[in-house]
Design a protein around this motif. Structure first.
Motif, mmCIF file in Angstrom:
data_model
loop_
_atom_site.group_PDB
_atom_site.id
_atom_site.type_symbol
_atom_site.label_atom_id
_atom_site.label_comp_id
_atom_site.label_asym_id
_atom_site.label_seq_id
_atom_site.Cartn_x
_atom_site.Cartn_y
_atom_site.Cartn_z
ATOM 1 N N ILE C 154 0.820 -1.288 -0.014
ATOM 2 C CA ILE C 154 0.037 -0.019 0.104
ATOM 3 C C ILE C 154 0.703 1.175 0.040
ATOM 4 N N GLY C 155 0.736 2.102 -0.922
ATOM 5 C CA GLY C 155 1.556 3.418 -0.960
ATOM 6 C C GLY C 155 0.545 4.529 -0.678
ATOM 7 N N LEU C 156 0.904 5.394 0.182
ATOM 8 C CA LEU C 156 0.417 6.559 0.571
ATOM 9 C C LEU C 156 1.162 7.704 0.336
ATOM 10 N N CYS C 157 0.495 8.635 -0.290
ATOM 11 C CA CYS C 157 1.269 9.843 -0.936
ATOM 12 C C CYS C 157 0.291 11.205 -0.868
ATOM 13 N N GLY C 158 1.332 12.123 -0.619
ATOM 14 C CA GLY C 158 0.683 13.599 -0.428
ATOM 15 C C GLY C 158 1.158 14.153 1.020
ATOM 16 N N PHE C 176 -4.205 -6.456 9.793
ATOM 17 C CA PHE C 176 -4.070 -7.372 8.901
ATOM 18 C C PHE C 176 -2.762 -7.995 8.520
ATOM 19 N N HIS C 177 -2.749 -9.189 8.069
ATOM 20 C CA HIS C 177 -1.453 -10.013 8.007
ATOM 21 C C HIS C 177 -0.667 -9.439 6.440
ATOM 22 N N GLY C 178 0.467 -9.708 6.451
ATOM 23 C CA GLY C 178 1.227 -9.213 5.485
ATOM 24 C C GLY C 178 1.178 -8.048 4.488
ATOM 25 N N ASN C 179 0.623 -6.839 5.229
ATOM 26 C CA ASN C 179 0.693 -5.622 4.538
ATOM 27 C C ASN C 179 1.877 -5.053 4.599
ATOM 28 N N ARG C 180 2.325 -4.190 3.702
ATOM 29 C CA ARG C 180 3.393 -3.544 3.471
ATOM 30 C C ARG C 180 3.162 -2.194 3.190
ATOM 31 N N PHE C 181 3.955 -1.022 3.733
ATOM 32 C CA PHE C 181 3.562 0.360 3.675
ATOM 33 C C PHE C 181 4.589 1.195 2.744
ATOM 34 N N ILE C 182 4.219 1.892 1.760
ATOM 35 C CA ILE C 182 5.470 2.598 1.130
ATOM 36 C C ILE C 182 4.872 4.160 1.306
ATOM 37 N N LEU C 183 5.536 5.062 2.166
ATOM 38 C CA LEU C 183 5.089 6.243 2.660
ATOM 39 C C LEU C 183 5.659 7.223 1.889
ATOM 40 N N LYS C 207 8.468 1.772 4.248
ATOM 41 C CA LYS C 207 9.492 2.672 3.815
ATOM 42 C C LYS C 207 9.218 3.898 3.530
ATOM 43 N N GLU C 208 9.851 4.883 3.867
ATOM 44 C CA GLU C 208 9.640 6.380 3.647
ATOM 45 C C GLU C 208 10.468 6.841 2.321
ATOM 46 N N VAL C 209 9.734 7.297 1.475
ATOM 47 C CA VAL C 209 10.379 7.601 0.144
ATOM 48 C C VAL C 209 9.935 9.086 -0.272
ATOM 49 N N ASP C 210 10.879 9.541 -0.994
ATOM 50 C CA ASP C 210 10.613 10.999 -1.817
ATOM 51 C C ASP C 210 9.821 10.729 -3.030
ATOM 52 N N GLU C 214 9.360 6.321 -8.352
ATOM 53 C CA GLU C 214 10.050 4.874 -7.968
ATOM 54 C C GLU C 214 9.417 4.048 -7.264
ATOM 55 N N ALA C 215 8.136 4.472 -6.459
ATOM 56 C CA ALA C 215 7.400 3.314 -5.626
ATOM 57 C C ALA C 215 6.351 2.798 -6.509
#
Lengths: 350, 350, 350
Positions: C154-158, C176-183, C207-210, C214-215
């Motif tokens: 799951i990417g969250l952007c803004g 919930f099981h097995g979720n992954r976040f890209i912030l 992970k936190e990215v700019d 890329e994400a």
């Protein structure tokens, strides 16, 4: 049958008008028969500028068909204030409602909205441009009070330059046989040249006159209009013109017994309250006919299914009308069409 | 039976009040029985000045009877802003709705509206003048909580000079046997002389006192009121008076076990939140009784048919009250009636 | 089963969420079956700050269940303007309505309201604090479009610092099981430390990215958010950040075929209108899922009976958050709870 949306009454045929006005007449006679016709359906009234009367008329129409209503009447309270585009609002609301009646200050806004809506759009007024349900109301009133749309001598009095209801009614009546127009105004407030052209092309006789009193004896229908303060450039201009054409007892004494007087309301003082009880005054009845007109319209339009219209191609150059919706919301495909020698914008028609 | 309109509770008889309050009591007991009684009917709530609580109470009442609601709550959004007269608005809306509840800042406005309406008008407050459905609510509450309208010792506390609900309740209770009034206020906020005259003519005993604490032990009913900021001439006057009469635990300790405390709401701080859970506090229950009162009223008034009232004759001279509706809308026939030695305006009653 | 009120989605269990989202899915498939489920019931929408979209969604939900709606959307028109407390408004309205959806600018206001209500309260947004029906909408959308709540990237952007919908969705998905976040955000707009702590405690990788570009290739879900102008301290700060993360055709070309893009709406320009017709864009569908989410919620909550919650004990010292409801309405019992080492306010959670 009607088009999917009602943007401009001119988009539909005289047969459509006959069908809708006949249905309106039947609803007026047998309201109980239609009282659950739209059970479970939702009308959204999206009023980007307030118009209590028109909004209440639509709401009442839907409620009398057994449906329900959502909507807003103040742009400052809406998501618009957070910078939302017309497209996004329409896409979302067309997921909530079964039909949308929309009023907006920009010319062409209802047409633009119809590109993105999954449900029928009714134009409830787009700035000074079009207001087709008022004209439909006028037609239903003529059918109810005169029994016909043709062979009428129709006087139109007041602000004929800025009054969109006047322009729209003239355009509609030009499509019937044997109508005659008397255009009563000061020189400054005459109908614009393109309306004159439409009358001349239709072959209907017309004259432009200064005096309401002189015109009175000839008329079958007198359509009075308010001189709208907000259409004037200055307070002085407003004050100079507003009192000129007032319908009173003296003038009514000159008229036929079967004249009917209409007015799109609200009136200020262009019809004296002294003549309100004259049985030829039909402008309050007209608002009830407007209710039946909108009931018939909603009923007809809800017969269709959900859809999204095919998107037109952007033609690359901008409309020159600063009040056009395409000058405010830039994602809307710019479309023009040829009318005679020159091109007009497909939204605001300038 | 009730009159066609409800302008002033004093226009109807004690028998009417008994009938309405009994019906309200029955609705409270068997709400399901009435839940479709107004199916297909429309209530218009025309609120020329906002009053969320009153408007929501009317709306809820109509919805619980199975009817529906149209209306507005902001004069700036309405056709009024385009200069429309009360008459025209009422004529149009009475073509849409089956019954109208109207609130307006001008004294006598509901009475004036009733001259032009084709459906029943309920006065939901006309400026500082009358607010009959609040008084009806108070009566329904008394019936529900005390089981009677007579032989009660009734304290009224707060702003007795400006509070129209206080004046109206006193006038109503004077029509029953054996009631006694204790009028609790500062000298500056006493009830006006004409109310004292009504009490004296009724033969009910009364006294005017300064101290809420002293009055407490005698009371069967305590009617608290807000010192309304908007009724004061200056902020200083407001601040000087507002804190003087606060109902708290100490004062409640002095009261009878079967006292009931009423309040027309909204309260600010004249009843301490510390006593909210005292079972003698009935002001929240009062708002529910108000709902049943309005349901009963709508139900009764919709039994009548459509009509227009006969127009009274204009008597030629103006009312001297600058807040009277006849000073703002000049077509309304000016009517006066004799009360004792002098004449009062039939609209604002000044 | 759900609690009596919905203040914070975190108060209910994953089993509750499964039940509600399954019911929402069933309503979407068989709307006719539910079209009279709330016949005779009234929803009050008390919007102390305007939010047209959310209010229309609640209204439509209730109407589609066969119920009706009362309420207000402008605090200036409400009794609040006369100085009424939240408690009094809630006590009165809970005598009119069967369920209340409330939006208020103060943190903790919905929780405070629940102390005084006799009917269920739904928190429709309490300032920048919580907005649980948006998160419920997101869950219903995930179930509808992905068929699962687990094993998603799951990417969250803004604006991840101020966006309450982002915080709430992260907290939900951590259960919930097995979720992954890209912030995905600028350093200035990162998620606050307490959210990072929640992710770390859940064991979900993040992970936190700019860079949004890329994400893109990794994502199953992209949650875009508006950079809300009103959450910024200055116009300059707003202008500097707002254009940084715009989703366009180039970025969409990098994404998986089964990516879904969500957005709580309204958008400004963070998603280019050029990609609106990409079938991976699901944010308009999301608003329809929101309708079904609210229908399911109302249906479930109305299964309960009337009640008043037991009152908590006041703990004597004030909350330090100036936007907390307990700092504005002083009768509300001040309650704190221990979280790890320190105490947080039970209303605003600061």
């Amino acid at each position: 049958m009607l088009n999917r949306h009602l943007i401009d009454l001119a988009d539909s045929s005289v047969e459509d008008w006959n069908e809708i006005t006949r249905l309106a007449g039947d609803i007026a006679k047998h309201p109980g028969y239609y009282s659950s016709a739209c059970h479970g359906k939702i009308l959204a009234t999206l009023f980007y500028e307030p118009s209590t009367r028109t909004q209440m008329s639509f709401q009442t129409a839907m409620l009398k068909l057994g449906g329900s209503v959502i909507g807003f009447d103040d742009p400052n309270n809406s998501s618009v204030a957070k910078g939302e585009s017309l497209k996004d609002t329409i896409r979302v609301v067309s997921g909530y409602a079964d039909i949308i009646a929309m009023r907006h200050p920009s010319a062409g806004s209802a047409k633009a909205a119809s590109l993105y809506s999954r449900v029928p759009i009714i134009n409830a007024g787009d700035g000074g441009h079009l207001h087709p349900t008022q004209t439909l109301t006028d037609l239903v009133t003529l059918r109810g009070e005169k029994g016909r749309f043709d062979n009428l001598c129709i006087g139109l009095c007041g602000d004929l330059r800025n009054g969109r209801t006047v322009h729209s009614l003239i355009k509609a009546m030009c499509r019937f046989h044997g109508n005659r127009f008397i255009l009563i105004s000061t020189p400054h407030l005459r109908v614009p040249p393109y309306i004159i052209r439409i009358i001349e092309e239709s072959g209907c006789p017309y004259k432009e006159v200064d005096s309401l009193a002189e015109a009175m004896p000839e008329l079958d229908v007198l359509y009075m209009t308010r001189i709208q303060r907000e259409r004037f450039l200055s307070a002085e201009e407003y004050l100079a013109q507003k009192g000129v054409y007032v319908l009173d007892k003296e003038k009514m004494a000159l008229a036929k017994d079967d004249l009917i007087v209409l007015h799109p309301l609200p009136r200020v003082d262009e019809i004296s309250v002294d003549v309100d009880d004259d049985p030829r005054m039909k402008f309050f009845e007209q608002t009830e006919y407007g209710l039946y007109a909108r009931m018939a319209l909603i009923l007809k339009m809800l017969e269709d299914e959900k859809y999204i219209d095919p998107q037109p191609k952007d033609q690359g150059h901008s409309c020159s009308n600063p009040r056009c919706i395409t000058r405010q919301e830039f994602y809307i495909p710019r479309v023009f069409r040829k009318v005679g020698d020159h091109e007009i914008c497909d939204y605001c028609e300038e």
